[in-house]
Design an enzyme around this catalytic site. Structure first.
Site: not given
Ligand code: SAH
Length: 485
Positions: A315, A191, A80, A89, A413, A440, A86
């Site tokens: 995502q 990008c 890039c 990345c 998640d 993440c 930037c």
């Molecule tokens: N599992 C989903 C979203 C993951 S991202 C996927 O894979 O698409 C994390 C998510 O948690 C976001 O949507 C965010 O709004 C939510 N979030 C953040 N804090 C939270 C909490 N305390 N209780 C419930 N949801 C929450």
């Protein structure tokens, strides 16, 4: 101050020869000069560099790379052109293969240092119950993978009159990225990690904005209209949504704006406005309204359709998302009758993947629009064994437990800060046989795994997935099992 004074063997502005021994979680080279730690942007492990000391703290400092004396065999030319300016990345100068290896090692380091876990294959005497960390699952084509662009807008004057008359044009609308470490916006139209449709759409929106004399928001004065342009494209559906994030309700010539966007950008299925008048770095404000078309775009992952609205989390790398979710479903090891909780469920993506194999899935998520999407998505796919509730996971799940909803499997998640302690406590009290942790952020993951381990779970395996090639980010799916089962 008493105590051992650390001898600083280098001085500000001094040029030193440094051996690079590691890479920080932000992608900076970790160097040693006479035993003193210097962080050097752009330097790679195994390299020897000449660097100029920029800033010194008591026990470490920062230096600027001047010359490569010994280059790493893993060094590549960043493809890039604006990579250095930037900062979006951080690893383009490292070969993709080495990026994947580094991401796995980064996960291992966090599990060992923060999680105090034993990882199979690293160090002496790994026991049978050591955690297996698989090689990072990479992409075969690690470019143009993002389905979403959020582009900050600004104003800049340009010098016109090529024959040297030096005419300065009035300020015009620009949009691109913040220069590394600053809030100065640099105009950009391409990008390399962005889907090319997103690049095209943002470029068009900027052109039309210029034609119509739209002003950009200025963080210093608080004036001007357009703060960000966000675009999301469905990789499978081809649908695209444009979100104009504005500093105020009124958009001048809004009808003309919409008409021009519709003429110039075929395939756009929705144009949405979000109003954010606050003095903040947070992109979205609270008020969202549809200017034209649909309030959602549709996309598909492994045959499941999803409606995604402007504010909902989805995502950004759909190719790798399928891989990530597949592992999550595999780790859940469902046989058809289980009760599953999907905490932090967003628009119900993982929930619906799980529902195909479960008895019932309960999803919880804090953003109400996302829960609306999740319900619509279940319906859209004829899935009747999933239900969703808006609220804090750490509040709703303990209440479910009191109401008698006890899960056989819990999937979490969470965002980067990890799980709330109250949620971890509830997991320990509910004691599902399996916990699947999608993360993440390896450091909060490691912290939370320690709590679950101390409460009686065993971390069995970890699959790092490269959702964000060329950046320092790494996603993981983790399987935990109750020790006594
Ligand atoms: N599992 C989903 C979203 C993951 S991202 C996927 O894979 O698409 C994390 C998510 O948690 C976001 O949507 C965010 O709004 C939510 N979030 C953040 N804090 C939270 C909490 N305390 N209780 C419930 N949801 C929450």
């Amino acid at each position: 101050m008493k105590g051992k004074a650390v001898q600083v063997p280098v001085a500000k502005n001094e040029e030193v020869v440094v051996d690079i021994v590691g890479l920080t979680h932000e992608g900076e080279g970790v160097g040693r000069a006479d035993g003193f730690t210097l962080f050097i942007q752009g330097a790679l492990p195994g390299e020897r560099v000449r660097a100029k000391v920029l800033k010194l703290k008591k026990t470490y400092g920062y230096a600027k790379l001047q010359e490569l004396l010994v280059a790493s065999p893993d060094r590549v030319d960043a493809p890039c052109a604006i990579y250095k300016q930037c900062g979006g990345c951080q690893l383009q100068h490292l070969s993709y293969k080495a990026q994947l290896a580094w991401k796995r090692q980064h996960v291992v380091d966090n599990l060992e240092r923060i999680g105090k876990l034993r990882v199979a294959g690293s160090g002496e005497g790994a026991a049978d119950d050591a955690v297996v960390v698989h090689p990072t699952l990479g992409m075969s084509e690690p470019w143009r993978y993002r389905n979403k662009a959020s582009v900050p807008m600004g104003m800049a004057a340009t010098v016109t009159g090529g024959d040297g008359d030096g005419l300065v044009s009035p300020e015009r609308l620009i949009g691109g990225f913040y220069a590394r470490g600053s809030h100065r916006i640099i105009d950009m139209d391409e990008c390399m990690i962005q889907h090319s449709r997103n690049d095209e759409i943002v470029a068009r929106v900027k052109e039309i904005g210029r034609e119509l004399g739209i002003t950009a928001y200025n963080e210093e004065t608080g004036r001007g209209l357009l703060r960000h342009v966000m675009v999301r494209v469905g990789f499978v559906s081809g649908e695209a949504m444009i979100v104009l994030i504005t500093n105020g309700e009124r958009i001048p010539q809004v009808e003309r704006w919409i008409e021009r966007i519709r003429e110039a950008i075929p395939g756009v299925t929705g144009i949405v406005q979000n109003v954010n008048t606050r003095d903040t770095n947070v992109i979205f404000g609270d008020k969202t309204r549809v200017l034209w078309g649909s309030e959602v775009i549709y996309d598909e992952l492994e045959g499941i359709r999803f409606a995604i609205s402007a504010r909902s989390f989805y995502q950004v790398n759909p190719v790798q998302t399928v891989e990530l979710y597949r592992r999550a479903v595999e780790y859940a090891a469902l046989s058809g009758g289980e009760r599953v909780i999907d905490a932090y469920c967003g628009i119900g993506t993982i929930s619906l993947f799980l529902a195909r194999a479960a008895g019932h899935v309960y999803g919880v998520e804090i953003v109400p629009e996302a829960i609306e999407d999740a319900k619509r998505n279940a319906e859209l796919n004829g899935i009747t064994n999933a239900s969703f509730e808006a609220g804090l996971a750490e509040v709703v799940i303990p209440r479910w437990r009191r109401e008698g909803i006890v899960a056989d499997v819990i999937v979490v998640d969470p965002p980067r800060k990890g799980c709330d302690e109250a949620l971890l406590e509830t997991i320990l009290a509910m004691r599902p046989e399996r916990v699947v942790y999608v993360s993440c952020n390896p450091s909060t993951l490691a912290r939370d795994l320690r709590v679950l381990e101390d409460g009686g779970y065993r971390t069995v395996e970890v699959q790092p997935v490269d959702m964000f090639p060329h950046t320092v980010h790494v996603e993981c799916t983790v399987l935990l099992k109750w020790r006594e089962s």
